[in-house]
Design a protein around this motif. Sequence first.
Motif, PDB file in Angstrom:
ATOM      1  N   THR A  57      26.489  45.951  49.095  1.00 14.23           N
ATOM      2  CA  THR A  57      25.616  46.762  48.246  1.00 14.23           C
ATOM      3  C   THR A  57      26.377  47.309  47.046  1.00 14.23           C
ATOM      4  O   THR A  57      25.768  47.771  46.087  1.00 14.23           O
ATOM      5  N   HIS A  58      27.692  47.281  47.121  1.00  5.82           N
ATOM      6  CA  HIS A  58      28.555  47.727  46.014  1.00  5.82           C
ATOM      7  C   HIS A  58      29.540  46.603  45.697  1.00  5.82           C
ATOM      8  O   HIS A  58      30.754  46.751  45.869  1.00  5.82           O
ATOM      9  N   THR A  59      29.005  45.478  45.252  1.00  5.26           N
ATOM     10  CA  THR A  59      29.808  44.283  45.030  1.00  5.26           C
ATOM     11  C   THR A  59      30.952  44.531  44.052  1.00  5.26           C
ATOM     12  O   THR A  59      32.059  44.039  44.260  1.00  5.26           O
ATOM     13  N   ASP A  60      30.701  45.314  42.998  1.00  9.32           N
ATOM     14  CA  ASP A  60      31.762  45.563  42.017  1.00  9.32           C
ATOM     15  C   ASP A  60      32.932  46.297  42.646  1.00  9.32           C
ATOM     16  O   ASP A  60      34.088  45.953  42.412  1.00  9.32           O
ATOM     17  N   GLN A  61      32.655  47.283  43.478  1.00 12.78           N
ATOM     18  CA  GLN A  61      33.711  48.026  44.171  1.00 12.78           C
ATOM     19  C   GLN A  61      34.451  47.113  45.144  1.00 12.78           C
ATOM     20  O   GLN A  61      35.683  47.116  45.203  1.00 12.78           O
ATOM     21  N   ASN A 138      38.772  49.395  51.082  1.00  6.07           N
ATOM     22  CA  ASN A 138      37.884  49.779  49.994  1.00  6.07           C
ATOM     23  C   ASN A 138      37.998  51.291  49.737  1.00  6.07           C
ATOM     24  O   ASN A 138      38.043  51.733  48.582  1.00  6.07           O
ATOM     25  N   TYR A 142      40.029  53.078  46.514  1.00  2.00           N
ATOM     26  CA  TYR A 142      39.004  53.632  45.639  1.00  2.00           C
ATOM     27  C   TYR A 142      39.560  54.354  44.411  1.00  2.00           C
ATOM     28  O   TYR A 142      39.063  54.112  43.304  1.00  2.00           O
ATOM     29  N   SER A 146      38.539  52.782  40.917  1.00  4.86           N
ATOM     30  CA  SER A 146      37.578  53.502  40.075  1.00  4.86           C
ATOM     31  C   SER A 146      38.137  53.720  38.669  1.00  4.86           C
ATOM     32  O   SER A 146      37.395  53.621  37.683  1.00  4.86           O
ATOM     33  N   THR A 165      23.429  45.287  35.941  1.00  2.00           N
ATOM     34  CA  THR A 165      23.584  46.169  37.099  1.00  2.00           C
ATOM     35  C   THR A 165      22.449  46.046  38.091  1.00  2.00           C
ATOM     36  O   THR A 165      22.215  46.938  38.874  1.00  2.00           O
ATOM     37  N   GLN A 167      21.249  45.560  41.166  1.00  2.00           N
ATOM     38  CA  GLN A 167      21.756  45.455  42.527  1.00  2.00           C
ATOM     39  C   GLN A 167      20.667  45.066  43.518  1.00  2.00           C
ATOM     40  O   GLN A 167      20.941  44.804  44.666  1.00  2.00           O
TER      41      GLN A 167
END
Length: 173
Positions: A57-61, A138, A142, A146, A165, A167
């Motif tokens: 759900t947070h592919t970029d992270q 992750n 972070y 970030s 963006t 998502q």
Amino acid sequence: MDDIPLGALLLAVVVILICSGFFSAAETSMMALSRHRLRHLVRKGNRGAKLTAHLLTHTDQLLSSILFGNTLLNAVAAALTQIIVLRLVGHNEWWLLTGTLMIAFIILIFSEILPKIVASSYPERIALPSSYILAPLNKLFYPVVSIATAIVRGLMRLARIELQTDQSKHRIN
């Protein structure tokens, strides 16, 4: 580093290459994973699938953490290779260049291409168990990720590149 035995340095490079291969395989398997199959496994209550779905759900992270870990390991492998070359042949520019080229080739084969081919062939077998390692990493990565992400977004804004963006296509619920 002179007090660390040469064998221990070589072993460290091998372990680092294996860990780097894990990151490469994890990245490819996460992106190659069938979202339809993942939704099915989540509905069946599969814990690894639930964790994988959450990470996706947070592919970029997730991708940034994977790339940070992989880049860090590859840099350490290169640095240790240089120490090994210096120990074996002394300070010789040609041997240092040869060592750099050798480790780059070894990383390419064993830590990039091979793991990615395997992961693209067996994404579910690799992605789901990898989630148990990637989730804590992750969180650990972070702060660095970030900051790097903020810099990248700033550079993209300066270059007038819009970030997609949406998502919703990655939502697994």
